[in-house]
Scaffold this motif. Structure first.
Motif, PDB file in Angstrom:
ATOM      1  N   GLY A 283      53.822  30.041  -7.258  1.00  0.00           N
ATOM      2  CA  GLY A 283      55.086  30.179  -8.270  1.00  0.00           C
ATOM      3  C   GLY A 283      55.439  28.902  -9.165  1.00  0.00           C
ATOM      4  O   GLY A 283      56.229  28.846  -9.471  1.00  0.00           O
ATOM      5  N   PHE A 284      54.441  28.015  -9.401  1.00  0.00           N
ATOM      6  CA  PHE A 284      54.696  26.882 -10.253  1.00  0.00           C
ATOM      7  C   PHE A 284      54.354  27.363 -11.541  1.00  0.00           C
ATOM      8  O   PHE A 284      52.866  26.892 -11.871  1.00  0.00           O
ATOM      9  N   THR A 285      55.068  27.886 -12.194  1.00  0.00           N
ATOM     10  CA  THR A 285      54.547  28.345 -13.627  1.00  0.00           C
ATOM     11  C   THR A 285      54.317  27.382 -14.599  1.00  0.00           C
ATOM     12  O   THR A 285      53.390  27.742 -15.346  1.00  0.00           O
ATOM     13  N   GLY A 286      54.893  26.244 -14.525  1.00  0.00           N
ATOM     14  CA  GLY A 286      54.388  25.125 -15.481  1.00  0.00           C
ATOM     15  C   GLY A 286      52.965  24.858 -15.406  1.00  0.00           C
ATOM     16  O   GLY A 286      52.214  24.577 -16.203  1.00  0.00           O
ATOM     17  N   ILE A 287      52.749  24.563 -14.055  1.00  0.00           N
ATOM     18  CA  ILE A 287      51.534  24.082 -13.637  1.00  0.00           C
ATOM     19  C   ILE A 287      50.478  25.137 -13.887  1.00  0.00           C
ATOM     20  O   ILE A 287      49.140  24.835 -14.290  1.00  0.00           O
ATOM     21  N   ALA A 288      50.799  26.206 -13.739  1.00  0.00           N
ATOM     22  CA  ALA A 288      49.717  27.472 -13.968  1.00  0.00           C
ATOM     23  C   ALA A 288      49.353  27.650 -15.307  1.00  0.00           C
ATOM     24  O   ALA A 288      48.371  27.849 -15.736  1.00  0.00           O
ATOM     25  N   ALA A 289      50.408  27.586 -16.077  1.00  0.00           N
ATOM     26  CA  ALA A 289      50.083  27.649 -17.598  1.00  0.00           C
ATOM     27  C   ALA A 289      49.543  26.798 -18.087  1.00  0.00           C
ATOM     28  O   ALA A 289      48.449  26.861 -18.947  1.00  0.00           O
ATOM     29  N   GLY A 290      49.596  25.315 -17.762  1.00  0.00           N
ATOM     30  CA  GLY A 290      48.666  24.157 -18.224  1.00  0.00           C
ATOM     31  C   GLY A 290      47.377  24.494 -17.606  1.00  0.00           C
ATOM     32  O   GLY A 290      46.364  24.161 -18.452  1.00  0.00           O
ATOM     33  N   ALA A 291      47.172  24.649 -16.342  1.00  0.00           N
ATOM     34  CA  ALA A 291      45.859  24.989 -15.951  1.00  0.00           C
ATOM     35  C   ALA A 291      45.077  26.051 -16.669  1.00  0.00           C
ATOM     36  O   ALA A 291      44.019  25.964 -16.909  1.00  0.00           O
ATOM     37  N   ALA A 292      45.694  27.080 -16.798  1.00  0.00           N
ATOM     38  CA  ALA A 292      45.199  28.391 -17.419  1.00  0.00           C
ATOM     39  C   ALA A 292      44.765  28.008 -18.929  1.00  0.00           C
ATOM     40  O   ALA A 292      43.675  28.117 -19.431  1.00  0.00           O
ATOM     41  N   ALA A 293      45.714  27.266 -19.515  1.00  0.00           N
ATOM     42  CA  ALA A 293      45.211  26.909 -20.953  1.00  0.00           C
ATOM     43  C   ALA A 293      43.958  25.838 -20.726  1.00  0.00           C
ATOM     44  O   ALA A 293      43.159  26.173 -21.736  1.00  0.00           O
ATOM     45  N   ILE A 294      44.089  24.792 -20.074  1.00  0.00           N
ATOM     46  CA  ILE A 294      42.812  24.146 -19.930  1.00  0.00           C
ATOM     47  C   ILE A 294      41.621  24.656 -19.518  1.00  0.00           C
ATOM     48  O   ILE A 294      40.464  24.725 -19.866  1.00  0.00           O
ATOM     49  N   ALA A 295      41.663  25.942 -18.637  1.00  0.00           N
ATOM     50  CA  ALA A 295      40.528  26.775 -18.351  1.00  0.00           C
ATOM     51  C   ALA A 295      40.109  27.473 -19.578  1.00  0.00           C
ATOM     52  O   ALA A 295      38.819  27.727 -19.634  1.00  0.00           O
ATOM     53  N   LYS A 296      40.967  28.169 -20.275  1.00  0.00           N
ATOM     54  CA  LYS A 296      40.694  28.963 -21.371  1.00  0.00           C
ATOM     55  C   LYS A 296      39.894  28.175 -22.590  1.00  0.00           C
ATOM     56  O   LYS A 296      38.992  28.525 -23.094  1.00  0.00           O
ATOM     57  N   LEU A 297      40.233  26.726 -22.645  1.00  0.00           N
ATOM     58  CA  LEU A 297      39.794  26.104 -23.677  1.00  0.00           C
ATOM     59  C   LEU A 297      38.180  25.492 -23.217  1.00  0.00           C
ATOM     60  O   LEU A 297      37.294  25.564 -24.027  1.00  0.00           O
ATOM     61  N   LEU A 298      38.198  25.169 -22.049  1.00  0.00           N
ATOM     62  CA  LEU A 298      36.766  24.776 -21.497  1.00  0.00           C
ATOM     63  C   LEU A 298      35.982  26.118 -21.502  1.00  0.00           C
ATOM     64  O   LEU A 298      34.750  25.792 -21.721  1.00  0.00           O
ATOM     65  N   PHE A 299      36.263  27.195 -21.185  1.00  0.00           N
ATOM     66  CA  PHE A 299      35.435  28.346 -21.036  1.00  0.00           C
ATOM     67  C   PHE A 299      35.142  28.658 -22.881  1.00  0.00           C
ATOM     68  O   PHE A 299      33.857  29.015 -22.892  1.00  0.00           O
TER      69      PHE A 299
END
Length: 58
Positions: free
Chosen positions: A19-35
């Motif tokens: 439920g940590f939406t801020g952390i999830a959004a940040g990690a997802a953005a980094i994952a998308k960028l690296l991918f």
């Protein structure tokens, strides 16, 4: 590079489940960028490999 994308994707899923939406959004953005970077580099090296192989064979 793909390893880091997968790590951040896993972190994003875990953070989302907790439920940590801020952390999830940040990690997802980094994952998308690296991918995305990984996919671009993979295509570039594939094309370079085909061009060099063609020159070596000829």
């Amino acid at each position: 590079m793909l390893k880091w994308a997968l790590v951040f994707a896993i972190v994003a899923v875990i953070a989302g489940l907790l439920g940590f939406t801020g952390i999830a959004a940040g990690a997802a953005a980094i994952a998308k960028l690296l991918f995305g970077i990984f996919v671009v580099l993979c295509i570039v090296f594939l094309v370079l490999g085909l061009v060099i192989a063609k020159k070596v064979v000829d």
